[in-house]
Motif scaffolding. Structure first.
Motif, PDB file in Angstrom:
ATOM      1  N   ASN A  85      -2.186  50.657  -1.379  1.00 28.64           N
ATOM      2  CA  ASN A  85      -1.697  49.920  -0.199  1.00 28.64           C
ATOM      3  C   ASN A  85      -0.227  49.568  -0.373  1.00 28.64           C
ATOM      4  N   ASP A  86       0.178  48.347  -0.224  1.00 28.85           N
ATOM      5  CA  ASP A  86       1.595  47.995  -0.055  1.00 28.85           C
ATOM      6  C   ASP A  86       2.575  48.634  -1.055  1.00 28.85           C
ATOM      7  N   GLN A  95       0.655  49.025  -4.599  1.00 28.13           N
ATOM      8  CA  GLN A  95      -0.678  48.505  -4.875  1.00 28.13           C
ATOM      9  C   GLN A  95      -1.627  49.679  -5.055  1.00 28.13           C
ATOM     10  N   LYS A 145      -6.684  45.527  -8.022  1.00 25.49           N
ATOM     11  CA  LYS A 145      -5.318  46.048  -7.807  1.00 25.49           C
ATOM     12  C   LYS A 145      -4.451  46.049  -9.065  1.00 25.49           C
ATOM     13  N   TYR A 149      -1.124  41.525  -7.570  1.00 29.98           N
ATOM     14  CA  TYR A 149      -0.856  41.694  -6.140  1.00 29.98           C
ATOM     15  C   TYR A 149       0.630  41.994  -5.883  1.00 29.98           C
ATOM     16  N   SER A 150       0.964  42.060  -4.602  1.00 29.36           N
ATOM     17  CA  SER A 150       2.279  42.585  -4.196  1.00 29.36           C
ATOM     18  C   SER A 150       3.461  41.752  -4.663  1.00 29.36           C
ATOM     19  N   ARG A 165       1.487  34.195  -1.317  1.00 33.07           N
ATOM     20  CA  ARG A 165       1.704  35.395  -2.147  1.00 33.07           C
ATOM     21  C   ARG A 165       2.877  36.268  -1.719  1.00 33.07           C
ATOM     22  N   ASP A 166       3.063  37.329  -2.512  1.00 35.03           N
ATOM     23  CA  ASP A 166       3.999  38.425  -2.232  1.00 35.03           C
ATOM     24  C   ASP A 166       5.471  38.020  -2.342  1.00 35.03           C
ATOM     25  N   GLU A 211       1.898  37.768   5.542  1.00 32.72           N
ATOM     26  CA  GLU A 211       1.937  38.450   4.253  1.00 32.72           C
ATOM     27  C   GLU A 211       3.286  39.162   4.087  1.00 32.72           C
ATOM     28  N   CYS A 212       3.558  39.527   2.855  1.00 34.71           N
ATOM     29  CA  CYS A 212       4.674  40.411   2.505  1.00 34.71           C
ATOM     30  C   CYS A 212       5.993  40.108   3.219  1.00 34.71           C
ATOM     31  N   TYR A 233       1.911  48.908   7.784  1.00 31.16           N
ATOM     32  CA  TYR A 233       1.718  47.521   7.373  1.00 31.16           C
ATOM     33  C   TYR A 233       2.535  47.239   6.115  1.00 31.16           C
ATOM     34  N   ALA A 234       2.811  45.946   5.915  1.00 30.76           N
ATOM     35  CA  ALA A 234       3.394  45.420   4.669  1.00 30.76           C
ATOM     36  C   ALA A 234       4.647  46.152   4.203  1.00 30.76           C
ATOM     37  N   TRP A 236       3.512  50.645   4.100  1.00 29.82           N
ATOM     38  CA  TRP A 236       2.202  51.242   3.828  1.00 29.82           C
ATOM     39  C   TRP A 236       1.773  51.948   5.114  1.00 29.82           C
ATOM     40  N   PRO A 276      -5.031  47.249   6.765  1.00 30.42           N
ATOM     41  CA  PRO A 276      -6.147  46.629   6.036  1.00 30.42           C
ATOM     42  C   PRO A 276      -7.357  46.381   6.931  1.00 30.42           C
TER      43      PRO A 276
HETATM   44  C1  FRU Z   1      -1.113  43.107   2.091  1.00 34.99           C
HETATM   45  C2  FRU Z   1      -1.803  42.398   0.928  1.00 34.99           C
HETATM   46  C3  FRU Z   1      -0.860  41.441   0.219  1.00 34.99           C
HETATM   47  C4  FRU Z   1      -1.460  41.371  -1.147  1.00 34.99           C
HETATM   48  C5  FRU Z   1      -1.930  42.786  -1.364  1.00 34.99           C
HETATM   49  C6  FRU Z   1      -3.153  42.926  -2.207  1.00 34.99           C
HETATM   50  O1  FRU Z   1      -1.696  44.324   2.408  1.00 34.99           O
HETATM   51  O2  FRU Z   1      -2.954  41.721   1.374  1.00 34.99           O
HETATM   52  O3  FRU Z   1      -0.711  40.196   0.854  1.00 34.99           O
HETATM   53  O4  FRU Z   1      -0.543  40.951  -2.117  1.00 34.99           O
HETATM   54  O5  FRU Z   1      -2.169  43.318  -0.076  1.00 34.99           O
HETATM   55  O6  FRU Z   1      -3.434  44.271  -2.421  1.00 34.99           O
END
Ligand code: FRU
Length: 473
Positions: A42-43, A59, A70, A102-103, A170-171, A224-225, A285-286, A302, A306
């Motif tokens: 992912n991200d 990720q 992850k 995580y990210s 986060r992130d 997020e992110c 996304y992200a 990405w 999700p």
């Molecule tokens: C966004 C996210 C982030 C997180 C990561 C986990 O897609 O949910 O917020 O850090 O993915 O994989």
């Protein structure tokens, strides 16, 4: 190196030996885009240019193509197009990141690479994992060669974030400016409002909360992110909000990604301008950006979404991998609009070209690009017989529609008000399509899954002219 890390390394090595050649042979494997050697991606994380080389982390649930624990996967490139897998340098191997690295982002300073990320921990027991049971730790990992992580240090825990937040914080995106370090973190308040926290530090280790960014009216429950950068004189806040209700054609995806301009100094201003979605397609996304040595602001997202497993199918899951990143995109602001275009290096990638004038129907290489100009009337481009890209002049709307459910794996239709259409650039990379309109003012991204003999384009519209670029093999 602790025993858990050593155990992960061994398992990763065994898995890569088992997978070797398998995913590379896959007919849906992209040529230009970053995809995981195995497992789920992912991200994008830790994007940077270090000692001249581009680094992209992401990720990665290496052992679980449907998503799971992850890690950070890693690849490098000299031209943002040829990417080489470099392994899995960040593993969940500490008490503060044991349920996921995580990210996060990268900061380069004095030949060191600093990776800031969220250590995810989920406690056992009866928890909602929103208000209880979750730890979101801000961690700094240091690498002295850009390949291996030498140390990890816990910088902040939930107790260091403002009191009115849930456990979802986060992130970290970190940068240096005017001799200080700044960090933005995405968060969810107890009132279920998405927000971005700004921190600052003198030494990258001790961080002070400055203030937060929020919309005048709540906009989703979680952001997020986050990313914050200056682009052509504008300060841009990029966020990926969750929980925004669909509004006509806008916000049609499960979650959004977009940008707001900030007026004034980000250390003082809290108010955000209007949110504009970065992508009108199904899979985006992200995103994260970085500043290249030559001054370009480059964004990678990405190319996925999700929590859509039951709606969008990615037919590669059974082949041991899932998802990819977008093409690296150069950002700029034109007429007050943030534009995204494939990095200029792409021009060098293509080896052959064919001119197109008027109606066209013919086979395509699985990796190719169509660059078209129009006279402003209706346009229709059908890819692989079942992905229809259509511009309707009367409404000023551009549509991306799958008429073949297998081809789109359950994706249906997205549309966006784009005003007049002058230019259309379509990048096809085997199982991904990115459409750039009017110099990148609007972009649509999607995955698609043509059979081997299904690569084809049919183009209709008044006064269409352009070029088809490709590279055989
Ligand atoms: C966004 C996210 C982030 C997180 C990561 C986990 O897609 O949910 O917020 O850090 O993915 O994989």
């Amino acid at each position: 190196m602790n025993a858990l890390h050593t155990a992960w390394e061994k398992l990763i090595e065994e898995e890569s030996r088992r997978q070797k050649g398998r995913t590379d042979q896959d007919l849906w494997r992209p040529r230009l885009h970053i995809a995981p050697p195995a497992g789920w991606l992912n991200d994008p994380n830790g994007l940077c240019q270090y000692k001249g080389i581009y680094h992209a982390f992401y990720q990665l649930a290496y052992f679980q193509p449907e998503g799971g624990l992850k890690f950070w996967g890693h690849c490098t490139s000299r031209d943002l197009l040829h990417w080489e897998f470099q392994g899995v340098p960040l593993c969940p191997d500490q008490p503060f990141d044991c349920h996921g690295a995580y990210s996060g982002s990268a900061l380069i300073e004095e030949d060191q690479m600093y990776l800031f990320y969220t250590g995810n921990v989920k406690l056992l027991g009866e928890h909602d994992y929103v208000n209880t049971g979750r730890e979101s730790n801000t961690v700094m990992a240091v690498s002295s060669d850009g390949m291996r992580v030498d140390t990890k240090e816990l910088l902040m825990t939930n107790g260091d974030y403002p009191d009115d937040l849930t456990r979802h914080v986060r992130d970290p995106k970190v940068w240096k400016q005017d001799g200080r370090y700044y960090m933005v973190l995405g968060a969810r308040t107890r009132e279920d409002e998405g927000t971005v926290l700004l921190f600052s530090s003198e030494d990258k280790k001790r961080w002070n909360y400055v203030h937060r960014f929020r919309m005048e009216k709540p906009f989703g429950y979680m952001w997020e992110c986050p990313d914050l950068y200056v682009l052509d004189g504008h300060t841009v806040l990029s966020i990926s909000p969750q929980g925004v209700e669909q509004d006509g054609l806008r916000f049609a995806n499960k979650y959004q990604s977009g940008t707001c301009f900030l007026s004034g100094d980000f250390r003082e201003t809290k108010a955000l301008g209007e949110f504009r979605e970065l992508d009108g397609g199904f899979d985006f996304y992200a995103p994260q950006t970085f500043l290249a040595d030559d001054g370009r602001r480059i964004q990678i997202g990405w190319m996925g979404m999700p929590d859509m497993e039951k709606v969008y199918r990615n037919w590669t899951v059974g082949r041991g991998w899932q998802n990819m990143l977008t093409i690296p995109r150069e950002l700029s602001v034109r007429d007050g609009i943030l534009c995204q275009n494939p990095v200029r290096e792409l021009k060098e990638w293509w080896k052959e070209e064919r001119r197109i004038k008027g109606t066209y129907s013919g086979p395509l290489e699985p990796c190719c690009e169509l660059e078209l100009t129009t006279e402003g009337g209706d346009v229709k481009v059908v890819l692989a017989g079942g992905l229809v890209l259509r511009y309707e002049k009367a409404e000023g709307i551009f549509w991306m529609e799958f008429t073949d459910p297998l081809l789109g794996g359950g994706r249906d239709i997205r549309g966006r008000q784009v005003g007049a259409l002058q230019e259309l650039r379509i990048l096809v990379d085997v199982s991904g399509v990115e459409v750039f309109l009017n110099g990148g003012q609007d972009v649509f991204s999607t995955r698609f899954y043509p059979e081997k003999d299904q690569y084809h384009a049919a183009i209709e519209g008044d006064g269409i002219e352009g070029v088809l670029r490709y590279r055989e093999g």
